[in-house]
Design a protein around this motif. Structure first.
Motif, PDB file in Angstrom:
ATOM      1  N   GLN A  42       7.790 -30.104 -28.795  1.00 56.01           N
ATOM      2  CA  GLN A  42       8.675 -31.132 -28.247  1.00 56.01           C
ATOM      3  C   GLN A  42      10.100 -30.973 -28.788  1.00 56.01           C
ATOM      4  O   GLN A  42      11.083 -31.107 -28.052  1.00 56.01           O
ATOM      5  N   ARG A  46      13.556 -29.762 -26.459  1.00 53.22           N
ATOM      6  CA  ARG A  46      14.506 -30.857 -26.204  1.00 53.22           C
ATOM      7  C   ARG A  46      15.898 -30.281 -25.957  1.00 53.22           C
ATOM      8  O   ARG A  46      16.401 -29.445 -26.711  1.00 53.22           O
ATOM      9  N   THR A  54      14.939 -31.704 -20.291  1.00 47.71           N
ATOM     10  CA  THR A  54      13.950 -31.987 -21.328  1.00 47.71           C
ATOM     11  C   THR A  54      12.637 -32.442 -20.706  1.00 47.71           C
ATOM     12  O   THR A  54      11.561 -31.980 -21.084  1.00 47.71           O
ATOM     13  N   THR A  58       9.186 -30.102 -20.907  1.00 47.46           N
ATOM     14  CA  THR A  58       8.046 -30.611 -21.676  1.00 47.46           C
ATOM     15  C   THR A  58       6.916 -31.098 -20.778  1.00 47.46           C
ATOM     16  O   THR A  58       5.891 -31.563 -21.276  1.00 47.46           O
ATOM     17  N   ARG A  62       3.272 -31.798 -22.347  1.00 52.50           N
ATOM     18  CA  ARG A  62       2.739 -33.162 -22.419  1.00 52.50           C
ATOM     19  C   ARG A  62       1.418 -33.302 -21.675  1.00 52.50           C
ATOM     20  O   ARG A  62       0.609 -34.178 -21.984  1.00 52.50           O
TER      21      ARG A  62
END
Length: 346
Positions: A42, A46, A54, A58, A62
């Protein structure tokens, strides 16, 4: 699917005996390490001031996944002397893997990945390709912090990943002989899947100060496990439901990719094999009803059984290599992993 951040599952699925204190301690350390890898992923992905990038970068992280490659990296690190940065090594290999998923989904026009809507479905193909490129750039940044060995290994592995994708896309040359399709497919699996799993074990061990023999053994183990894992994946694409897979079943048929269980099924005799040759011989199977017919024929054929037998052969060789490593809890995990990767396809 294996939820690697769950200690109980690590113990039950990957052969760590909870009654053995050092196994339980290693399982707890592995869980902590994987949690740190998630934080690292993460953090690295970023993009300050660019929330959309972002979010997109991700998205698949996730969504979760098996995290097989970080497990391999952390297991490799357990054979070292405790120095170095195995968390970054584990994050590096997972970043490369995630980047390839963004690109694969564009090529496959896949609507789902890890049980969520694919990036190309959400943001379109052009953005999905750029997101994959961004993730690769983040991986390169992590690799730069791990030294020359990591950078060289990362570059070599990325070259193999691209070669594997290219070979899969072009298919075997028709004039290479009867057995060429099998050899071709094994090469695709070795490059496209096994190379990154092998990198994970080698890099985790190298950054943690393991000796050269151990690093080499972990690389060979990863190559074998990677092929077994991909054969199992090919079987699951035929035998499992879309819900269980977390992506659309029959993807290989839809994309015109002939996998190992398909090759074995096509070598059978009888009307079922004849009908399969008729369907698959025309390339991608875009019609959902015909695709379901083909899946049914494949499930009834001996192709799945033969492919799983080959997967067990690769896994057995990997197990023997794992048993040649120093007697540490990570060795028990690797032995258990050699069973898990094939059992999941049955």
């Amino acid at each position: 699917m294996l939820e690697v951040v769950n200690t109980t599952t690590i113990v039950t699925e990957l052969g760590l005996d909870p009654a053995v204190d050092r196994h339980a301690e290693f399982a707890a350390e592995l869980r902590t390490g994987l949690a740190r890898v998630e934080e690292k992923l993460q953090e690295v992905l970023r993009s300050p001031g660019h929330p959309e990038l972002t979010e997109a970068a991700t998205h698949l992280v996730r969504a979760g996944g098996k995290r097989l490659r970080p497990v391999m990296a952390l297991a490799g690190a357990a054979f070292g002397d405790g120095r170095g940065d195995p968390i970054s090594a584990a994050a590096l290999v997972e970043l490369i893997h995630v980047a390839t998923l963004y690109h694969d989904d564009v090529m496959d026009e896949a609507p789902m990945r890890h049980g969520v809507t694919s990036a190309n479905s959400l943001w379109g193909n052009r953005k999905a390709v750029l997101i994959g490129d961004y993730v690769l750039a983040c991986a390169a940044r992590v690799g730069a912090g791990l030294g020359d060995y990591a950078l060289r290994s990362q570059a070599q592995t990325f070259g193999r990943l691209v070669r594997g994708q290219f070979l899969e896309t072009t298919g075997p040359f028709e004039d290479c002989g009867r057995h060429a399709p099998y050899e071709h497919h094994i090469q695709v699996m070795a490059d496209k899947s096994a190379s990154l799993i092998a990198l994970a074990g080698r890099l985790g061990a190298q950054v943690s100060g393991a000796d050269e023999r151990t690093i080499e053994t972990l690389g060979r183990y990863g190559e074998l496990i990677g092929v077994a894992f991909q054969i199992s994946d090919d079987v699951l694409d035929i035998s499992a439901s879309t819900t269980d897979l977390g992506k659309s079943a029959g993807t290989d048929l839809r994309e015109g990719i002939v996998t190992l269980p398909m090759l074995h099924a096509l070598d059978d005799e009888g009307p079922g094999a004849g009908r399969l040759r008729e369907i698959i011989g025309h390339g991608p199977v875009s019609d959902p009803m015909i695709r379901q017919e083909a899946l049914g024929l494949l499930r009834e054929s001996a192709g799945v059984v033969r492919a799983l037998a080959e997967a067990h052969g690769y896994a057995a060789k990997a197990r023997d290599l794992a048993l040649s490593l120093p007697d540490r809890p990570a060795r028990a995990l690797l032995v258990g992993l050699s069973a898990f990767v094939v059992d999941r396809g049955e």
